[in-house]
Design a protein around this motif. Structure first.
Motif, PDB file in Angstrom:
ATOM      1  N   TYR A 169     -51.819 -45.376  41.373  1.00  0.00           N
ATOM      2  CA  TYR A 169     -52.836 -45.428  42.589  1.00  0.00           C
ATOM      3  C   TYR A 169     -54.114 -45.700  42.160  1.00  0.00           C
ATOM      4  O   TYR A 169     -55.172 -45.240  42.289  1.00  0.00           O
ATOM      5  N   PRO A 170     -54.361 -47.162  41.860  1.00  0.00           N
ATOM      6  CA  PRO A 170     -55.602 -47.732  41.403  1.00  0.00           C
ATOM      7  C   PRO A 170     -56.596 -47.729  42.514  1.00  0.00           C
ATOM      8  O   PRO A 170     -57.665 -48.075  42.192  1.00  0.00           O
ATOM      9  N   HIS A 171     -56.144 -47.642  43.464  1.00  0.00           N
ATOM     10  CA  HIS A 171     -57.028 -47.796  45.001  1.00  0.00           C
ATOM     11  C   HIS A 171     -57.843 -46.409  45.083  1.00  0.00           C
ATOM     12  O   HIS A 171     -58.343 -46.142  45.987  1.00  0.00           O
ATOM     13  N   LEU A 172     -57.323 -45.305  44.474  1.00  0.00           N
ATOM     14  CA  LEU A 172     -57.823 -44.242  44.375  1.00  0.00           C
ATOM     15  C   LEU A 172     -58.527 -43.587  43.266  1.00  0.00           C
ATOM     16  O   LEU A 172     -58.446 -42.668  42.603  1.00  0.00           O
ATOM     17  N   PRO A 173     -59.515 -44.310  42.726  1.00  0.00           N
ATOM     18  CA  PRO A 173     -60.218 -44.184  41.538  1.00  0.00           C
ATOM     19  C   PRO A 173     -61.107 -42.935  41.490  1.00  0.00           C
ATOM     20  O   PRO A 173     -61.265 -42.163  40.439  1.00  0.00           O
ATOM     21  N   HIS A 174     -61.465 -42.454  42.792  1.00  0.00           N
ATOM     22  CA  HIS A 174     -62.047 -41.012  42.840  1.00  0.00           C
ATOM     23  C   HIS A 174     -61.310 -39.919  42.471  1.00  0.00           C
ATOM     24  O   HIS A 174     -61.911 -38.883  42.253  1.00  0.00           O
ATOM     25  N   LEU A 175     -60.193 -39.978  42.344  1.00  0.00           N
ATOM     26  CA  LEU A 175     -58.991 -38.772  42.208  1.00  0.00           C
ATOM     27  C   LEU A 175     -58.931 -38.693  40.673  1.00  0.00           C
ATOM     28  O   LEU A 175     -58.478 -37.905  40.326  1.00  0.00           O
ATOM     29  N   LEU A 176     -59.683 -39.533  39.995  1.00  0.00           N
ATOM     30  CA  LEU A 176     -59.267 -39.644  38.639  1.00  0.00           C
ATOM     31  C   LEU A 176     -59.705 -38.497  37.603  1.00  0.00           C
ATOM     32  O   LEU A 176     -58.772 -37.800  37.064  1.00  0.00           O
ATOM     33  N   THR A 177     -60.901 -38.085  37.680  1.00  0.00           N
ATOM     34  CA  THR A 177     -61.433 -36.688  37.163  1.00  0.00           C
ATOM     35  C   THR A 177     -60.768 -35.506  37.832  1.00  0.00           C
ATOM     36  O   THR A 177     -60.285 -35.010  36.930  1.00  0.00           O
ATOM     37  N   PRO A 178     -60.599 -35.198  39.019  1.00  0.00           N
ATOM     38  CA  PRO A 178     -59.964 -33.833  39.432  1.00  0.00           C
ATOM     39  C   PRO A 178     -58.615 -33.843  38.878  1.00  0.00           C
ATOM     40  O   PRO A 178     -58.156 -32.974  38.595  1.00  0.00           O
ATOM     41  N   VAL A 179     -57.878 -35.119  39.114  1.00  0.00           N
ATOM     42  CA  VAL A 179     -56.478 -35.165  38.688  1.00  0.00           C
ATOM     43  C   VAL A 179     -56.370 -34.901  36.958  1.00  0.00           C
ATOM     44  O   VAL A 179     -55.451 -34.014  36.556  1.00  0.00           O
ATOM     45  N   ALA A 180     -57.187 -35.660  36.505  1.00  0.00           N
ATOM     46  CA  ALA A 180     -57.112 -35.580  35.013  1.00  0.00           C
ATOM     47  C   ALA A 180     -57.511 -34.028  34.457  1.00  0.00           C
ATOM     48  O   ALA A 180     -56.860 -33.410  33.523  1.00  0.00           O
ATOM     49  N   PHE A 181     -58.457 -33.317  35.147  1.00  0.00           N
ATOM     50  CA  PHE A 181     -58.486 -31.874  35.107  1.00  0.00           C
ATOM     51  C   PHE A 181     -57.537 -30.895  35.262  1.00  0.00           C
ATOM     52  O   PHE A 181     -57.256 -30.159  34.633  1.00  0.00           O
ATOM     53  N   ILE A 182     -56.841 -31.260  36.428  1.00  0.00           N
ATOM     54  CA  ILE A 182     -55.769 -30.483  36.664  1.00  0.00           C
ATOM     55  C   ILE A 182     -54.503 -30.720  35.740  1.00  0.00           C
ATOM     56  O   ILE A 182     -53.848 -29.845  35.300  1.00  0.00           O
ATOM     57  N   GLY A 183     -54.281 -31.969  35.276  1.00  0.00           N
ATOM     58  CA  GLY A 183     -53.452 -32.384  34.257  1.00  0.00           C
ATOM     59  C   GLY A 183     -53.657 -31.739  32.859  1.00  0.00           C
ATOM     60  O   GLY A 183     -52.854 -30.992  32.287  1.00  0.00           O
ATOM     61  N   ALA A 184     -54.961 -31.687  32.542  1.00  0.00           N
ATOM     62  CA  ALA A 184     -55.200 -30.797  31.407  1.00  0.00           C
ATOM     63  C   ALA A 184     -55.017 -29.238  31.339  1.00  0.00           C
ATOM     64  O   ALA A 184     -54.601 -28.517  30.379  1.00  0.00           O
ATOM     65  N   THR A 185     -55.385 -28.581  32.499  1.00  0.00           N
ATOM     66  CA  THR A 185     -55.348 -27.388  32.893  1.00  0.00           C
ATOM     67  C   THR A 185     -53.769 -26.977  32.731  1.00  0.00           C
ATOM     68  O   THR A 185     -53.455 -25.920  32.344  1.00  0.00           O
TER      69      THR A 185
END
Length: 334
Positions: A117-133
């Protein structure tokens, strides 16, 4: 009386070293702004900060060097604090965010966004946090057996990290045509980082570091040992859980912005601990300043070492971190 003087001298020494780390941060900032593909004179930097709008370097300073330096400062501080918390929780100087799978969880989630989903860069941080959690919860569940033992957390974290690493590799194989844009993320880099990335990482840094500061007393109780901490009324498992959550927040926010950058959470806390000791009232600010200083400094080295070719900062951190890790391992084994 002599003991009081010794304690006062020791406290003065620790305060002095924290001040030294803060000075190193200032020096690191100045050199990070000055050096790169274009070398900016100190007078031009001073002129720009003094409000001279006619400087020919104004655009480079304000739109390239300063935001990149701020991102490096915040990411370095985040990873250092995450490392120092995890080392205290696990009572192991070799622990860092990658050990319990936090970095791998954030990395896999980030790679999914970057590749699928390269067209959704604004989701990178929240999704990364969800993945880490999610990964942190999985590691805790795997390590739970009538309580949490630091050794079980580390073993579970290593296993989960290896599994997630295979997931990242699979993504790169199946979507090899899209891998080029993720190389900087895979090795950890600060190239092209600007004000949008500052806006992304800043609130996470403020929140995470404030929570870490609030938890200083609890972390000091953990250092006394579980039995002693419980006798003093501490809820040991709850402290481990909440402080791991704080470390996860900090590590995930850093990974989402600078990529899979290793060894900062290992090198900085251990170095600070060797110098100022285990008291989190001193260790935490020392780690914050040192982490915030070492990443911009390493990034500056990465920019000028093979100029005009720019290395990802993760390469420099790996070159510094791997020998340091081996030194720690050897020191623990002897």
């Amino acid at each position: 009386m002599n003991e009081k003087h010794a304690l006062r001298d020791r406290a003065s020494w620790k305060g002095f070293m924290v001040a030294i780390f803060a000075i190193l941060l200032v020096i690191s900032i100045v050199f990070s702004i000055r050096f790169g593909s274009v070398k900016i004179p100190f007078l031009e930097i001073w002129s720009t900060f003094s409000g001279n709008l006619e400087s020919e370097f104004q655009n480079i300073i304000w739109n390239i060097r300063i935001p990149r330096t701020i991102v490096a400062i915040l990411a370095g501080a985040n990873l250092a604090v995450a490392g120092v918390l995890l080392q205290g929780i696990m009572k192991n100087p070799l622990a860092d965010p990658s050990i319990i799978g936090v970095s791998s969880g954030a990395g896999l989630a980030g790679m999914i966004i970057l590749i699928l989903y390269p067209h959704l860069p604004h989701l990178l941080t929240p999704v990364a946090f969800i993945g880490a959690t999610i990964v942190a919860f999985i590691v805790y569940a795997l390590a739970w057996e009538k309580g949490i033992a630091p050794t079980r957390i580390i073993l579970a974290g290593v296993a989960v990290s290896a599994f997630l690493g295979s997931g990242i590799s699979a993504l790169m194989v199946f979507y090899s045509d899209r891998v080029q844009g993720t190389i900087d993320f895979m090795v950890g880099g600060l190239s092209t980082r600007s004000w949008p990335e500052v806006e992304v990482i800043l609130p996470y840094s403020i929140l995470g570091i404030l929570l870490a500061i609030i938890g200083i007393r609890r972390m000091n109780l953990l250092m006394l040992g579980d039995r002693t901490a419980r006798s003093l009324g501490a809820r040991v498992e709850w402290i481990r859980f909440t402080m791991t959550a704080v470390a996860t927040l900090l590590a995930a926010s850093a990974v989402s912005v600078v990529g899979l950058l290793g060894f900062v959470g290992l090198i900085v806390p251990h170095t600070a601990r060797l110098i100022v000791g285990n008291d989190y009232r001193v260790l935490l600010p020392a780690s914050i300043f040192l982490g915030a200083a070492i990443l911009p400094a390493s990034d500056t080295i990465a920019r000028i070492m093979f100029a005009p070719i720019e290395l990802p900062v993760g390469v420099i951190m790996g070159a510094l971190g791997a020998p340091f890790f081996l030194y720690l391992l050897r020191r623990k084994m002897v």
